[in-house]
Enzyme design. Structure first.
Site, PDB file in Angstrom:
ATOM      1  N   ARG A 142       1.209  -1.391   0.031  1.00  0.00           N
ATOM      2  CA  ARG A 142      -0.244   0.225  -0.258  1.00  0.00           C
ATOM      3  C   ARG A 142       1.004   1.624  -0.280  1.00  0.00           C
ATOM      4  O   ARG A 142       1.341   1.280   0.404  1.00  0.00           O
ATOM      5  CB  ARG A 142      -1.279  -0.237   1.189  1.00  0.00           C
ATOM      6  CG  ARG A 142      -2.450  -1.198   1.033  1.00  0.00           C
ATOM      7  CD  ARG A 142      -2.682  -0.496   1.937  1.00  0.00           C
ATOM      8  NE  ARG A 142      -2.371  -1.266   3.555  1.00  0.00           N
ATOM      9  CZ  ARG A 142      -2.366  -0.451   4.914  1.00  0.00           C
ATOM     10  NH1 ARG A 142      -2.213   0.007   4.303  1.00  0.00           N
ATOM     11  NH2 ARG A 142      -1.304  -1.129   5.850  1.00  0.00           N
ATOM     12  N   TYR A 154      -1.016  -3.062  -6.977  1.00  0.00           N
ATOM     13  CA  TYR A 154      -1.679  -4.583  -5.454  1.00  0.00           C
ATOM     14  C   TYR A 154      -2.777  -4.616  -4.496  1.00  0.00           C
ATOM     15  O   TYR A 154      -2.443  -3.290  -4.653  1.00  0.00           O
ATOM     16  CB  TYR A 154       0.069  -3.207  -4.735  1.00  0.00           C
ATOM     17  CG  TYR A 154      -0.229  -4.291  -3.009  1.00  0.00           C
ATOM     18  CD1 TYR A 154       0.141  -4.939  -3.093  1.00  0.00           C
ATOM     19  CD2 TYR A 154      -0.734  -3.288  -2.352  1.00  0.00           C
ATOM     20  CE1 TYR A 154       0.432  -5.968  -1.457  1.00  0.00           C
ATOM     21  CE2 TYR A 154      -0.907  -4.185  -0.762  1.00  0.00           C
ATOM     22  CZ  TYR A 154      -0.508  -5.457  -0.779  1.00  0.00           C
ATOM     23  OH  TYR A 154      -0.746  -5.919   0.861  1.00  0.00           O
ATOM     24  N   LYS A 201      -9.780  -2.908   1.367  1.00  0.00           N
ATOM     25  CA  LYS A 201      -9.706  -1.386   2.195  1.00  0.00           C
ATOM     26  C   LYS A 201     -10.348  -0.032   1.650  1.00  0.00           C
ATOM     27  O   LYS A 201     -10.568   0.671   2.514  1.00  0.00           O
ATOM     28  CB  LYS A 201      -7.579  -0.875   2.407  1.00  0.00           C
ATOM     29  CG  LYS A 201      -6.957  -2.036   2.823  1.00  0.00           C
ATOM     30  CD  LYS A 201      -7.210  -2.942   4.470  1.00  0.00           C
ATOM     31  CE  LYS A 201      -6.328  -3.520   4.920  1.00  0.00           C
ATOM     32  NZ  LYS A 201      -6.806  -3.840   5.548  1.00  0.00           N
ATOM     33  N   HIS A 213     -10.525  -2.194  11.259  1.00  0.00           N
ATOM     34  CA  HIS A 213     -10.072  -3.432  11.000  1.00  0.00           C
ATOM     35  C   HIS A 213      -9.600  -4.204  11.981  1.00  0.00           C
ATOM     36  O   HIS A 213      -8.913  -4.415  12.726  1.00  0.00           O
ATOM     37  CB  HIS A 213      -8.429  -2.265  10.879  1.00  0.00           C
ATOM     38  CG  HIS A 213      -7.236  -2.990  10.020  1.00  0.00           C
ATOM     39  ND1 HIS A 213      -5.807  -2.128  10.263  1.00  0.00           N
ATOM     40  CD2 HIS A 213      -6.862  -4.306   8.961  1.00  0.00           C
ATOM     41  CE1 HIS A 213      -5.308  -3.369   9.790  1.00  0.00           C
ATOM     42  NE2 HIS A 213      -5.814  -4.051   8.437  1.00  0.00           N
ATOM     43  N   SER A 260      -1.214  -3.953   9.942  1.00  0.00           N
ATOM     44  CA  SER A 260      -1.161  -4.533   8.945  1.00  0.00           C
ATOM     45  C   SER A 260       0.158  -5.415   9.499  1.00  0.00           C
ATOM     46  O   SER A 260       0.784  -4.718   9.709  1.00  0.00           O
ATOM     47  CB  SER A 260      -1.321  -4.255   7.778  1.00  0.00           C
ATOM     48  OG  SER A 260      -1.994  -3.224   7.645  1.00  0.00           O
ATOM     49  N   CYS A 276       0.724  -7.734  12.018  1.00  0.00           N
ATOM     50  CA  CYS A 276       1.395  -8.151  13.301  1.00  0.00           C
ATOM     51  C   CYS A 276       0.268  -9.142  13.673  1.00  0.00           C
ATOM     52  O   CYS A 276       0.091  -8.930  15.526  1.00  0.00           O
ATOM     53  CB  CYS A 276       0.720  -6.588  14.558  1.00  0.00           C
ATOM     54  SG  CYS A 276       1.280  -5.502  13.693  1.00  0.00           S
ATOM     55  N   ASP A 285      -9.178  -9.787   8.698  1.00  0.00           N
ATOM     56  CA  ASP A 285      -9.105  -8.745   8.962  1.00  0.00           C
ATOM     57  C   ASP A 285      -9.621  -7.183   8.648  1.00  0.00           C
ATOM     58  O   ASP A 285     -10.199  -6.542   9.295  1.00  0.00           O
ATOM     59  CB  ASP A 285      -8.441  -8.098   7.021  1.00  0.00           C
ATOM     60  CG  ASP A 285      -7.793  -6.951   6.620  1.00  0.00           C
ATOM     61  OD1 ASP A 285      -6.914  -7.130   8.007  1.00  0.00           O
ATOM     62  OD2 ASP A 285      -7.969  -6.716   5.614  1.00  0.00           O
ATOM     63  N   ARG A 334       2.177 -12.502  -0.403  1.00  0.00           N
ATOM     64  CA  ARG A 334       0.661 -12.735  -0.481  1.00  0.00           C
ATOM     65  C   ARG A 334       0.193 -13.833  -0.248  1.00  0.00           C
ATOM     66  O   ARG A 334       0.688 -14.305  -2.029  1.00  0.00           O
ATOM     67  CB  ARG A 334      -0.504 -11.383  -0.610  1.00  0.00           C
ATOM     68  CG  ARG A 334       0.113  -9.671  -0.212  1.00  0.00           C
ATOM     69  CD  ARG A 334      -0.121 -10.486   1.831  1.00  0.00           C
ATOM     70  NE  ARG A 334      -0.232  -8.608   2.140  1.00  0.00           N
ATOM     71  CZ  ARG A 334      -0.882  -7.699   3.013  1.00  0.00           C
ATOM     72  NH1 ARG A 334      -2.180  -8.431   3.484  1.00  0.00           N
ATOM     73  NH2 ARG A 334      -0.379  -6.594   3.319  1.00  0.00           N
TER      74      ARG A 334
HETATM   75  C1  OXD Z   1      -3.023  -4.771   5.019  1.00  0.00           C
HETATM   76  C2  OXD Z   1      -4.003  -5.878   4.830  1.00  0.00           C
HETATM   77  O1  OXD Z   1      -2.578  -4.366   4.621  1.00  0.00           O
HETATM   78  O2  OXD Z   1      -4.972  -6.374   5.224  1.00  0.00           O
HETATM   79  O3  OXD Z   1      -3.530  -4.277   6.756  1.00  0.00           O
HETATM   80  O4  OXD Z   1      -3.471  -6.031   3.673  1.00  0.00           O
HETATM   81 MN    MN Z   2      -5.224  -5.625   7.494  1.00  0.00          MN
END
Ligand code: OXD
Ligand code: MN
Length: 585
Positions: free
Chosen positions: A69, A197, A206, A226, A248, A250, A275, A367
């Site tokens: 991002r 991306y 998002k 989130h 993100s 974590c 998420d 990912r």
């Molecule tokens: C983030 C994702 O970046 O979930 O938070 O992809």
């Molecule tokens: Mn996320």
């Protein structure tokens, strides 16, 4: 192609601007999906992975400069700058359109324009919301098909209920100089160009489900967060649902799919989402949550049978991998996966892997995209139209020091303060420096579609509407000793903290009151079978008053950057905690 006039006019307008070779309305069918994958295999946009070990799995390698991002290129174009707030980059809607529209002019020449109707949330749920993404990227279509409910049923939803979010996406020329992601909350509109991306291009995620939805949620009285959602089933068969916000990369996916460790026979974690959570007050006064997504777009590195067996057992089939490495026989590979490191790896940029020369084999933000219903722990309630009732909200950051392993907020107001003052070390999920501590309120810094001060006020307003709100907790799995080692083993062992949280919700376990909240009494966390001594536990749960005076000063400085709008209640919390910790110095 649709009876919704607004939609057909918008498609015509976009086609006139972007000048695609043809227009394809996505029906979400298996045939369409296969045809798109064949097309991408023929252009090299997808590579087929080892069919024997990973049936129906594919690899996509993105442009090396398009791997995360881009927060500095992401804008909220509200009419008033103050509505976007200091937490967002702002442009007026007129300026936003004027900047981005020329980039779309002719951007789809020679390409197919895909129109993807999608639904965020279970079919038939009153909380689900529709959108339409227009894109020139077949990779986006096949990923959206996993992450959202796309195609005819979604289109019918739009035709029945009319309102939908418009998302226009084009790869453009993929140049970072001509890349931006713009949100127009008052028009329910997103425009994104120059990136393929996930977070920049799969607009349901998002852009819609967090930035636009959070702003809708504010006016309509709900919360778009989130957060992962999980259900924790006790041996007695009772399930307690928890929503947890972490920045993100974590460990939300790991926590959402946790396998209880030895000693927890009869316990089970059910995954509802990893998420995003949309939460509404029910008529019973409780907060009910749905996962608007249908799949996982998770970080691959670090995922293994040891850290997340449920995820590994989800990923082996029907998955799309992005920017991972591959073995000689085309199996996906990343740092932290099980087993010995194979020789002759091909890295995420298709180079022969040589750690000395090319660094990591998989990109740190590589990912996987995979359907949620393939996950062995996917909850039977994961598609429930009503959502699930949330008993606890957990906030968590990645902090080497300061925050204890767990604390419980004194009440809702204190809980909102704990969320608003969250901080975490940055990760590879966004471009920029890694490991810098930054304030990330409710893990929404990159995703809140409006002014954080208004957002905190919105959170606070819930206590006026219900006295059955979830209890609020804060956790930190990442506290380190002086020598830099993690103090807490994390992963499956986080179950012990979840159990304490559920026990607190039920009122069956005691805690010590400290200035920053309730922390476990030394013997109230189940540590059986863990090699953790009392001294380590003291470090994990320790609250050092001088460190907290400093922390509170930093929180105050941060709140001050939001000016007069910051709710008084949050400053009252600062005053209370400051007085209490100062008294202990
Ligand atoms: C983030 C994702 O970046 O979930 O938070 O992809
Ligand atoms: Mn996320």
């Amino acid at each position: 192609m649709t009876s919704n006039q607004d939609l057909s006019e918008w498609v015509t307008q976009v086609a006139a601007l972007t000048q695609p070779e043809s227009i394809h309305w996505c029906d979400g069918s298996e045939e369409e999906n296969s045809a798109l994958k064949e097309l991408m295999l023929s252009t090299g946009d997808l590579l087929r992975l080892n069919e024997e070990t990973h049936p129906n799995c594919f690899l996509h390698r993105s442009d090396p400069k398009d791997v995360a991002r881009v927060e500095h290129l992401t804008f909220v174009c509200a009419e008033l700058e103050d509505d976007a707030g200091p937490n967002n980059n702002w442009m007026s809607p007129d300026d936003g359109h004027a900047k981005i529209d020329p980039l779309f002019a002719g951007s789809m020449k020679g390409r197919v324009m895909y129109v993807i109707p999608y639904l965020m949330g279970p079919y038939g749920s009153p909380f689900s919301r529709a959108g339409v993404e227009i894109t020139d990227s077949p990779y986006v279509v096949v990923n959206m098909r996993i992450m959202a409910r796309i195609g005819e049923r979604a289109l019918h939803h739009i035709e029945d209920c009319k309102s939908f979010v418009k998302g226009l996406h084009s790869l453009g020329d993929l140049s970072p100089d001509r890349r931006c992601i713009m949100h127009f909350p008052e028009e329910l509109l997103i425009k994104s160009i120059g990136s393929g991306y996930g977070g920049n291009a799969l607009l349901g995620k998002k852009c819609h489900a967090l930035r636009i939805a959070s702003s809708q949620a504010r006016t309509e009285g709900w919360l778009a967060e989130h957060m992962l959602i999980l259900g924790l089933e006790s041996p007695a068969g009772e399930i307690t649902y928890v929503a947890a916000a972490f920045p993100s990369a974590c460990g939300k996916t790991n926590l959402a799919m946790l396998v209880p460790p030895e000693g927890y026979e009869g316990w089970k974690i059910w995954t509802v989402g990893d998420d995003i959570a949309w939460m509404h007050l029910g008529s019973d006064g409780r907060l009910w949550a749905i996962n608007p997504e249908a799949g996982f777009f998770g970080v691959a590195p670090g995922t293994s049978l040891k850290t997340n067996p449920n995820c590994m057992n989800t990923l082996g089939r029907n998955a799309i991998y992005t920017n991972v490495a591959v073995t000689e026989d085309m199996q996906p590979w990343w740092e932290g996966i099980d087993g010995e490191k194979p020789t002759n790896l091909i890295d995420w940029q298709a180079r022969k892997h040589d750690p000395e020369i090319t660094g990591k084999a998989a990109h740190p933000n590589s990912r996987f995209t995979v359907s949620a219903n393939q996950c062995p722990s996917f909850s039977p309630e994961g598609d429930a139209a009503s959502g699930v009732p949330i008993s606890a909200i957990i906030f968590g950051g990645r902090r080497a020091s300061v925050s204890p392993l767990v604390f419980e907020a004194m009440d809702w107001e204190h809980g909102v303060f704990a969320g608003a003052s969250m901080a975490s070390e940055t990760t590879a999920a966004a471009s920029g420096q890694i490991g810098q501590v930054r304030r990330d309120p409710m893990a929404m810094k990159p995703f809140c579609g409006y002014n954080f001060a208004d957002y905190w006020a919105h959170w606070l307003s819930f206590s006026k509407k219900s006295d059955k709100l979830p209890k609020v907790f804060h956790v930190n799995w990442f506290r380190k000793a002086e020598d830099g080692e993690f103090l807490w083993p994390g992963f499956g062992e986080n179950m012990r903290v979840l159990e304490w949280i559920v026990n607190r919700c039920e009122g069956s376990v005691e805690a010590d009151e400290t200035p920053i909240g309730y922390v476990p009494k030394p013997d109230s966390l189940n540590l059986a079978g863990l090699d953790i001594g009392p001294a380590t536990m003291r470090s994990l749960l320790g609250i050092t008053p001088s460190v907290w005076v400093n922390e509170i000063n930093e929180i105050e400085e941060y709140f001050n950057t939001f000016g007069k709008k910051v709710p008084d209640v949050l400053y009252a919390q600062i005053k209370r905690v400051r007085q209490a910790v100062s008294a202990e110095i």
